[in-house]
Each structure stands twice: as C-alpha cells, then as structure tokens.
Design a protein around this motif. Structure first.
Motif, PDB file in Angstrom:
ATOM      1  N   LEU A  93       0.825  -1.207   0.000  1.00  0.00           N
ATOM      2  CA  LEU A  93       0.000   0.000   0.000  1.00  0.00           C
ATOM      3  C   LEU A  93       0.864   1.264   0.000  1.00  0.00           C
ATOM      4  O   LEU A  93       0.574   2.227  -0.716  1.00  0.00           O
ATOM      5  CB  LEU A  93      -0.931  -0.002   1.210  1.00  0.00           C
ATOM      6  CG  LEU A  93      -2.126  -0.950   1.120  1.00  0.00           C
ATOM      7  CD1 LEU A  93      -2.789  -1.103   2.482  1.00  0.00           C
ATOM      8  CD2 LEU A  93      -3.130  -0.447   0.091  1.00  0.00           C
ATOM      9  N   ALA A  96       2.393   1.672  -3.472  1.00  0.00           N
ATOM     10  CA  ALA A  96       1.385   2.059  -4.459  1.00  0.00           C
ATOM     11  C   ALA A  96       1.010   3.533  -4.312  1.00  0.00           C
ATOM     12  O   ALA A  96       0.794   4.227  -5.314  1.00  0.00           O
ATOM     13  CB  ALA A  96       0.148   1.188  -4.315  1.00  0.00           C
ATOM     14  N   LYS A  97       0.956   4.027  -3.084  1.00  0.00           N
ATOM     15  CA  LYS A  97       0.605   5.433  -2.863  1.00  0.00           C
ATOM     16  C   LYS A  97       1.751   6.363  -3.255  1.00  0.00           C
ATOM     17  O   LYS A  97       1.527   7.476  -3.734  1.00  0.00           O
ATOM     18  CB  LYS A  97       0.210   5.643  -1.400  1.00  0.00           C
ATOM     19  CG  LYS A  97      -1.132   5.007  -1.058  1.00  0.00           C
ATOM     20  CD  LYS A  97      -1.518   5.193   0.399  1.00  0.00           C
ATOM     21  CE  LYS A  97      -2.881   4.555   0.678  1.00  0.00           C
ATOM     22  NZ  LYS A  97      -3.298   4.691   2.090  1.00  0.00           N
ATOM     23  N   PRO A 100       1.951   6.114  -7.795  1.00  0.00           N
ATOM     24  CA  PRO A 100       0.625   5.872  -8.388  1.00  0.00           C
ATOM     25  C   PRO A 100       0.715   5.416  -9.841  1.00  0.00           C
ATOM     26  O   PRO A 100       1.443   5.993 -10.648  1.00  0.00           O
ATOM     27  CB  PRO A 100      -0.059   7.236  -8.272  1.00  0.00           C
ATOM     28  CG  PRO A 100       1.051   8.229  -8.084  1.00  0.00           C
ATOM     29  CD  PRO A 100       2.112   7.508  -7.341  1.00  0.00           C
ATOM     30  N   GLY A 122      -8.555  -0.388  -5.507  1.00  0.00           N
ATOM     31  CA  GLY A 122      -7.884   0.895  -5.673  1.00  0.00           C
ATOM     32  C   GLY A 122      -8.774   2.049  -5.253  1.00  0.00           C
ATOM     33  O   GLY A 122      -8.319   3.001  -4.598  1.00  0.00           O
ATOM     34  N   SER A 125      -8.938   2.087  -1.441  1.00  0.00           N
ATOM     35  CA  SER A 125      -7.677   2.362  -0.741  1.00  0.00           C
ATOM     36  C   SER A 125      -7.014   3.664  -1.178  1.00  0.00           C
ATOM     37  O   SER A 125      -5.984   4.057  -0.615  1.00  0.00           O
ATOM     38  CB  SER A 125      -6.691   1.209  -0.957  1.00  0.00           C
ATOM     39  OG  SER A 125      -6.399   1.050  -2.341  1.00  0.00           O
ATOM     40  N   THR A 127      -5.602   4.207  -4.118  1.00  0.00           N
ATOM     41  CA  THR A 127      -4.406   3.887  -4.889  1.00  0.00           C
ATOM     42  C   THR A 127      -4.792   3.584  -6.334  1.00  0.00           C
ATOM     43  O   THR A 127      -5.959   3.312  -6.636  1.00  0.00           O
ATOM     44  CB  THR A 127      -3.675   2.663  -4.310  1.00  0.00           C
ATOM     45  OG1 THR A 127      -4.611   1.576  -4.195  1.00  0.00           O
ATOM     46  CG2 THR A 127      -3.107   2.966  -2.940  1.00  0.00           C
ATOM     47  N   THR A 128      -3.814   3.626  -7.223  1.00  0.00           N
ATOM     48  CA  THR A 128      -4.040   3.247  -8.616  1.00  0.00           C
ATOM     49  C   THR A 128      -2.944   2.295  -9.058  1.00  0.00           C
ATOM     50  O   THR A 128      -1.811   2.356  -8.557  1.00  0.00           O
ATOM     51  CB  THR A 128      -4.037   4.476  -9.545  1.00  0.00           C
ATOM     52  OG1 THR A 128      -2.789   5.167  -9.407  1.00  0.00           O
ATOM     53  CG2 THR A 128      -5.185   5.408  -9.221  1.00  0.00           C
TER      54      THR A 128
END
Length: 274
Positions: A93, A96-97, A100, A122, A125, A127-128
């Motif tokens: 996580l 991913a943040k 992106p 996504g 959360s 995120t992408t």
C-alpha cells in the motif's frame, strides 16, 4: 453438485449440459429463457450475472434472475511477485501510494473479476495500479513467478503451488476474516482498507417458477450444499462452500453488480459490447 442433488429429490436425474461461449453469458442466457417449470436450471456465476450485463454483452440482466441458492465462493488473494519492491500488505500500500499507477498487477483477463476486484480495491484504498491482463490465471501466475510483473490477483487454489514453492508471496486476502488456506496472511481490512471481494456461483432459474416447485428446489439445494460429503469433495478441489438462501444470494449478487457497474463506468467500458 449434480450427484448430490439428485439424491435429495426422489426419482430425479440431474443432467449437466455445458454451453460454452461469451464468458458464461450464452449458457446463462439459455437457462433464463427456459420454460419456468423447474426442469431447467442454471449455474449462476458472478461474471455472467453481475459483470457481463454492464458491458452490454448479454440478452438478459440481473432482474431476469431467480436466485435459488448460493453454492460457493472463489476467494481472492493478492500476491507479490519475484523481485517485487514489497513483501507485505503495508509495504504494498505504501509503495502504491508513493508510485501511483506504477505497480503492475496481473489478472486472468481484462474486464473479468480479478481485474475489477483490483480496480475496486484501488477506489477503496486511494491507490491506482497498472493492470496487466493475461489469457488466464495460470499465465498470470507464471509471469508473476518469473518476475515480469509486480503483483497478481488469484484464488488460493490457483496460487497454492506457487506459494508453496516460494515463488510468490501472499500479501492480503479480500475477505472479512483470515482464511484457512493462508492463516498468517492478513485481510485488506486488517491493513486499514474496508474492502472485500470474491467470485461466486450458485443455482438460478428463470422467473415464474410455481411456488411449490420453487420451494421443493430450494429445500433440495439447501440439503445439497450442507451435505458433509458434498462439502468434503468441494474442499478437496479447493472450493469454498458458502451456502446462502435465495435472499442472501440475491443480496450478494446485487451488491456486486452495483459495485461492478461503478468500476466499469469509470473505466469507460460500460455498454462497450452493445
């Protein structure tokens, strides 16, 4: 299921007719257009019922379905691939943040359940990701084990051999609680993301069954899906039996359909096959 079901209906013989094509949409459509007399039922899976109608790829929609009983669910686990820059849910996580759209996540096919589950995760959360579709779960996992992608979404049964060999690392499961197959793997909820997702299948019928016929079928299906022998055989095949009655099955299907519609619209894929 068929072998057990026919023992619950005196004198009955259950015949299986496989109707391939359209990601299950053709067979589902045939079942829903059958005469509503109880002699023709269908296997109602998540893809054909909750996903495909939003792509404009079916001759039916969810309102045409009489949900009789949920049989089982296919659980979802997200796994880190070889040489991935993360090895835990928290690291995944955070990465991913911080990056992106850079995490490459494999799935078993564009627009399918494994793809949409990650897109929905996504959204939940913040995120992408970059989704990488393959021609099936086996190909996706092979590329994951080879280090060609960063992560992959699969069922526990599909992932088991790769996890046991150490080629991939489970990060989290998309369940409300931890699962027996991977008891040390946290849920997304434990990682601070209020999100669950699983594929499912049950038995459906066309609308309009006579009430006495419907009652007899739902009773027989309940007895089938709670039969110890049936549950044991399903477990051997890596299936997670989760019997739910008609109302519970319909509630699950409609919730997933609503969530899927939102994701499909965001992806610009709504009605693309009309």
């Amino acid at each position: 299921m068929a072998e057990t079901l026919q023992t619950k209906i005196p004198g009955a013989t259950v015949v299986i007719r496989n109707v391939p094509g359209g990601g299950g949409g053709i067979g589902t459509g045939e079942a829903l257009k059958a005469t509503p007399d109880g002699y023709t039922l269908g296997t109602g899976a998540q893809g054909p019922i909750a996903l495909l109608p939003h792509y404009g790829a079916t001759t039916y929609n969810i309102d045409d379905v009489d949900f009789l009983a949920l049989m089982a669910r296919n659980l979802q686990v997200v796994l880190a691939c070889k040489n991935a820059p993360f090895s835990s849910a928290a690291e995944f996580l955070a990465y991913a943040k911080e990056n992106p759209g850079m995490v490459l996540i494999g799935n078993s096919g564009s627009g399918g359940a494994n793809h949409l589950s990650v897109e929905a995760f996504g959204r939940a959360s913040g995120t992408t990701f970059e989704n990488v579709p393959f021609s099936g779960a086996s190909e996706a996992l092979t590329n994951c084990a080879g280090g060609h992608i960063d992560a992959v979404t699969a069922t526990p049964a599909e992932a088991r051999a790769h996890v046991e060999s150490g080629a991939v690392t489970p990060l989290f499961v998309m369940e409300a609680e931890r699962i027996a197959e991977f008891p040390d793997v946290p849920t997304a909820i434990e990682s601070g993301v209020d999100f669950t997702w699983s594929s499912w299948k049950g038995i459906i019928a066309p609308k309009g069954l006579p009430e006495d016929v419907r009652a007899a079928l739902t009773t027989a299906l309940k007895e089938t899906f709670e039969d110890p022998g049936f549950i044991a055989r399903m477990k051997e095949m890596g299936e997670f039996v989760d019997y739910r009655d008609s109302d519970g099955y319909a509630e699950l299907a409609r919730a997933d359909s609503k969530m899927a519609e939102g994701v499909i619209r965001e992806l610009g894929m709504y009605g693309m096959n009309k």
